[in-house]
Design a protein around this motif. Structure first.
Motif, PDB file in Angstrom:
ATOM      1  N   LEU A  12     -64.631 -15.987  63.804  1.00 30.01           N
ATOM      2  CA  LEU A  12     -63.446 -16.136  64.643  1.00 30.01           C
ATOM      3  C   LEU A  12     -62.178 -16.260  63.804  1.00 30.01           C
ATOM      4  O   LEU A  12     -61.126 -15.720  64.166  1.00 30.01           O
ATOM      5  CB  LEU A  12     -63.602 -17.348  65.564  1.00 30.01           C
ATOM      6  CG  LEU A  12     -64.630 -17.200  66.688  1.00 30.01           C
ATOM      7  CD1 LEU A  12     -64.761 -18.486  67.470  1.00 30.01           C
ATOM      8  CD2 LEU A  12     -64.254 -16.042  67.617  1.00 30.01           C
ATOM      9  N   TYR A 103     -55.077 -22.309  65.133  1.00 28.95           N
ATOM     10  CA  TYR A 103     -56.547 -22.339  65.154  1.00 28.95           C
ATOM     11  C   TYR A 103     -57.064 -23.666  64.588  1.00 28.95           C
ATOM     12  O   TYR A 103     -57.867 -24.357  65.239  1.00 28.95           O
ATOM     13  CB  TYR A 103     -57.102 -21.170  64.344  1.00 28.95           C
ATOM     14  CG  TYR A 103     -58.610 -21.103  64.323  1.00 28.95           C
ATOM     15  CD1 TYR A 103     -59.306 -20.323  65.231  1.00 28.95           C
ATOM     16  CD2 TYR A 103     -59.350 -21.844  63.398  1.00 28.95           C
ATOM     17  CE1 TYR A 103     -60.701 -20.274  65.226  1.00 28.95           C
ATOM     18  CE2 TYR A 103     -60.731 -21.804  63.377  1.00 28.95           C
ATOM     19  CZ  TYR A 103     -61.403 -21.017  64.293  1.00 28.95           C
ATOM     20  OH  TYR A 103     -62.784 -20.982  64.287  1.00 28.95           O
ATOM     21  N   LYS A 113     -64.738 -24.096  68.287  1.00 29.28           N
ATOM     22  CA  LYS A 113     -64.180 -22.896  67.672  1.00 29.28           C
ATOM     23  C   LYS A 113     -63.621 -21.920  68.701  1.00 29.28           C
ATOM     24  O   LYS A 113     -62.609 -21.265  68.460  1.00 29.28           O
ATOM     25  CB  LYS A 113     -65.250 -22.197  66.827  1.00 29.28           C
ATOM     26  CG  LYS A 113     -65.655 -22.975  65.585  1.00 29.28           C
ATOM     27  CD  LYS A 113     -66.689 -22.199  64.773  1.00 29.28           C
ATOM     28  CE  LYS A 113     -67.077 -22.968  63.511  1.00 29.28           C
ATOM     29  NZ  LYS A 113     -68.073 -22.222  62.697  1.00 29.28           N
ATOM     30  N   ILE A 114     -64.282 -21.821  69.861  1.00 33.01           N
ATOM     31  CA  ILE A 114     -63.848 -20.825  70.841  1.00 33.01           C
ATOM     32  C   ILE A 114     -62.482 -21.180  71.422  1.00 33.01           C
ATOM     33  O   ILE A 114     -61.640 -20.311  71.655  1.00 33.01           O
ATOM     34  CB  ILE A 114     -64.902 -20.651  71.956  1.00 33.01           C
ATOM     35  CG1 ILE A 114     -64.559 -19.442  72.839  1.00 33.01           C
ATOM     36  CG2 ILE A 114     -65.027 -21.906  72.795  1.00 33.01           C
ATOM     37  CD1 ILE A 114     -64.662 -18.129  72.118  1.00 33.01           C
ATOM     38  N   PHE A 117     -59.903 -20.481  68.809  1.00 33.45           N
ATOM     39  CA  PHE A 117     -59.626 -19.045  68.807  1.00 33.45           C
ATOM     40  C   PHE A 117     -58.674 -18.673  69.942  1.00 33.45           C
ATOM     41  O   PHE A 117     -57.734 -17.900  69.761  1.00 33.45           O
ATOM     42  CB  PHE A 117     -60.944 -18.284  68.956  1.00 33.45           C
ATOM     43  CG  PHE A 117     -60.800 -16.789  69.007  1.00 33.45           C
ATOM     44  CD1 PHE A 117     -60.394 -16.084  67.895  1.00 33.45           C
ATOM     45  CD2 PHE A 117     -61.081 -16.096  70.179  1.00 33.45           C
ATOM     46  CE1 PHE A 117     -60.261 -14.704  67.933  1.00 33.45           C
ATOM     47  CE2 PHE A 117     -60.952 -14.725  70.229  1.00 33.45           C
ATOM     48  CZ  PHE A 117     -60.542 -14.025  69.105  1.00 33.45           C
ATOM     49  N   GLU A 428     -67.856 -18.939  77.196  1.00 37.50           N
ATOM     50  CA  GLU A 428     -67.319 -18.232  76.030  1.00 37.50           C
ATOM     51  C   GLU A 428     -66.926 -16.811  76.396  1.00 37.50           C
ATOM     52  O   GLU A 428     -65.916 -16.287  75.916  1.00 37.50           O
ATOM     53  CB  GLU A 428     -68.342 -18.235  74.896  1.00 37.50           C
ATOM     54  CG  GLU A 428     -68.610 -19.614  74.331  1.00 37.50           C
ATOM     55  CD  GLU A 428     -69.454 -19.555  73.073  1.00 37.50           C
ATOM     56  OE1 GLU A 428     -69.776 -18.436  72.624  1.00 37.50           O
ATOM     57  OE2 GLU A 428     -69.791 -20.632  72.540  1.00 37.50           O
ATOM     58  N   LEU A 432     -63.191 -15.195  76.135  1.00 35.57           N
ATOM     59  CA  LEU A 432     -62.968 -13.913  75.455  1.00 35.57           C
ATOM     60  C   LEU A 432     -62.390 -12.877  76.408  1.00 35.57           C
ATOM     61  O   LEU A 432     -61.579 -12.034  76.008  1.00 35.57           O
ATOM     62  CB  LEU A 432     -64.285 -13.413  74.851  1.00 35.57           C
ATOM     63  CG  LEU A 432     -64.821 -14.225  73.675  1.00 35.57           C
ATOM     64  CD1 LEU A 432     -66.196 -13.725  73.268  1.00 35.57           C
ATOM     65  CD2 LEU A 432     -63.866 -14.170  72.490  1.00 35.57           C
TER      66      LEU A 432
END
Length: 546
Positions: A12, A103, A113-114, A117, A428, A432
């Motif tokens: 990512l 980030y 992390k997602i 991102f 997730e 995205l």
């Protein structure tokens, strides 16, 4: 094997860097315009003078801006390239740095992390922010330094007091980029510490060390300029850019008299993320008790900081008399943090509701947001024009095809919703999905081409001789034209009642011409090359000598 694992763990981050550099490095051509041309011209004249402390514009001392960003422009011009694209890369790298900072900031807050991102991509998918992050202007650099300062301030408040030194260093760099606006980080952080009842942190040992470094960075140039130029420095640097912009409309922006100007600007210039932010804030108010109990302590503090940041910038600029859409760019990271933190809370408490905000991302494919994004020189990767292109083949109206595409995306949302029912990890995919709908492809139209062509034609005709040019065409931009002329030239708007020595010339016969008066008292009419039919190959010159 180690490299493969490293890539898998950090894919990512790699995606953020790739997207940031993609925005920073492609399609940067186009003549310098407006403020871009001013900064480039100041760098050009200052390099010619050879004094890197004193800046010049149109042959006069220019003290409106601090030195750091101008030094970067001068370094690029002197040691790397004179091309416009090279100058625009400066802010492109600040954009990439801001995305990476967002980030790591969000990951520190949420430990996800997602959502980190998501935060980074929001920074890189707000149309007007991308536009100004690819221009020779100070806004992207200022935003990065404010973001960096508050990131280190947040770390310092979270049991790492040594980062207060870095906080003050970033504040100092922000001031050296854009004057008093660098103090926004200090103001926001003080309000944040007051809200947490931790104001004593600002007078800790590390903070005092950082403040001394802050003074060492910011004072030398300011003191030198004050001692040398005294009232000129005070008037240009302090009064004009701080007091006058606050109390008077000095750039005569069409937004100056618009009620709730920045609220309208936020929804029309900052893309669909502004709508998602508003919806999430309303959702937070309605379901506060259910959401907040799922927040980690760091998420609560991060949300407090982000909201203080957003409203401090928004309200203070709303109170100022001079308004412009890009003035509030420093609140972009606060939008990214707020959205990502609340989304992360939804993931843990009400994951199915994320689909509501994914649905709002589809507004990118309605005429309102599609047109606004395109006007700024950026467009969605899932470009609506793809549908419009085939409308001629099928004989469909353009917008009918857009809504056909919209229907397909709703079907995709339904499929993702079913995925969430079976597997909560499906959130997730929804995040995205929001990201993909907002990714932008930048392009920089060849704006300012008429001025550049005119300058090239004049330079060729007069063998690179400095000229005073009086433009009799409101469409041409004086600052852009000046940058492409030899040093020592000047460009002004021609006003007939102010140029007495032209009273004997019948200008009505020269409506399609602009006047050039050289420094050897030659008066010259040349075609305004804004007309498409008048290109340099057919250029002609008529001398009007005394």
């Amino acid at each position: 094997m180690q490299l493969k694992n490293h890539l898998k763990q950090n894919y990512l981050i790699i995606a953020v860097v790739f997207y940031g550099l993609f925005l920073a490095l492609i399609r940067l051509k186009g003549s310098l315009q407006g403020d871009e041309a001013i900064y480039a011209q100041v760098a050009k004249e200052t390099l010619a003078k050879g004094n890197w402390l004193e800046f010049y514009w149109r042959g006069e001392i220019w003290l409106e801006k601090p030195p750091l960003y101008l030094w970067l422009v001068m370094l690029v011009k002197k040691y790397i390239t004179q091309e416009e694209a090279g100058l625009r890369m400066i802010n492109g790298f600040f954009l990439t740095a801001a995305m990476l900072a967002a980030y790591f900031f969000t990951q520190k807050i949420s430990n996800q992390k997602i959502t980190a991102f998501l935060s980074a991509v929001i920074i890189g998918s707000i149309p007007i922010f991308i536009k100004h992050s690819r221009a020779v202007m100070t806004d992207a650099a200022l935003t990065f330094f404010i973001l960096g300062a508050l990131y280190f301030g947040f770390l310092a408040e979270n049991k790492h007091k040594k980062h207060l030194i870095h906080f003050w260093i970033f504040c100092a760099l922000g001031i050296l980029v854009k004057n008093f606006l660098g103090f926004y980080a200090v103001i926001i952080y003080l309000i944040y510490l007051i809200a947490l009842k931790k104001l004593k942190l600002i007078i800790s040992g590390y903070s005092l060390i950082g403040f001394l470094i802050f003074l060492l960075i910011t004072l030398p140039w300011h003191v030198i300029m004050y001692l040398k130029f005294d009232k000129i420095f005070l008037n240009q640097y302090f009064l004009y850019h701080f007091l006058e912009r606050s109390e008077y409309s000095i750039i005569h922006s069409p937004w100056d008299e618009v009620p709730l100007a920045y609220l309208k600007i936020l929804f029309s210039h900052y893309g669909v993320w502004s709508v998602i932010l508003a919806a999430l804030l309303i959702y937070l108010l309605l379901f506060y008790q259910k959401l907040i109990k799922h927040f980690r302590e760091s998420e609560k503090r991060g949300l407090i900081l982000a909201l203080i940041w957003f409203f401090t910038v928004f309200i203070s600029f709303s109170l100022a008399k001079t308004k412009s859409p890009h003035y509030i760019l420093p609140l972009v990271p606060s939008m990214a943090l707020t959205i990502s933190i609340i989304i992360n809370g939804l993931i843990k408490s009400r994951p199915r509701d994320i689909i509501i905000f994914c649905g709002l991302a589809l507004l990118n494919f309605t005429p309102f947001y599609y047109l606004n994004a395109s006007d700024f020189g950026e467009s969605n990767i899932l470009f609506p024009a793809v549908f419009l292109k085939f409308s001629k083949i099928f004989g469909l109206a353009g917008y009918a095809v857009l809504y056909w595409g919209l229907g397909l995306f709703f079907l995709l949302l339904i499929g993702l919703y079913k995925l969430i029912e079976k597997n909560k990890a499906g959130f997730e995919y929804l995040v995205l999905f929001m990201v993909v709908l907002n990714l932008l492809v930048p392009f920089y139209p060849e704006r300012g081409a008429a001025e550049k062509k005119l300058a090239e034609a004049v330079n060729q005709k007069f063998n690179q001789k400095p000229l005073n040019i009086y433009l009799d065409d409101p469409k041409l931009i004086t600052n852009t034209l000046l940058y492409y002329l030899p040093l020592g030239s000047d460009v002004e708007r021609y006003q007939r009642n102010q140029v007495e020595f032209l009273s004997d010339i019948d200008l009505s016969k020269h409506k399609d011409y602009c006047l050039v008066s050289s420094k050897v008292d030659q008066r010259v009419f040349i075609p305004c090359l804004a007309k498409e039919s008048l290109e340099p190959p057919g250029w002609q010159c008529n001398y009007c000598l005394d």
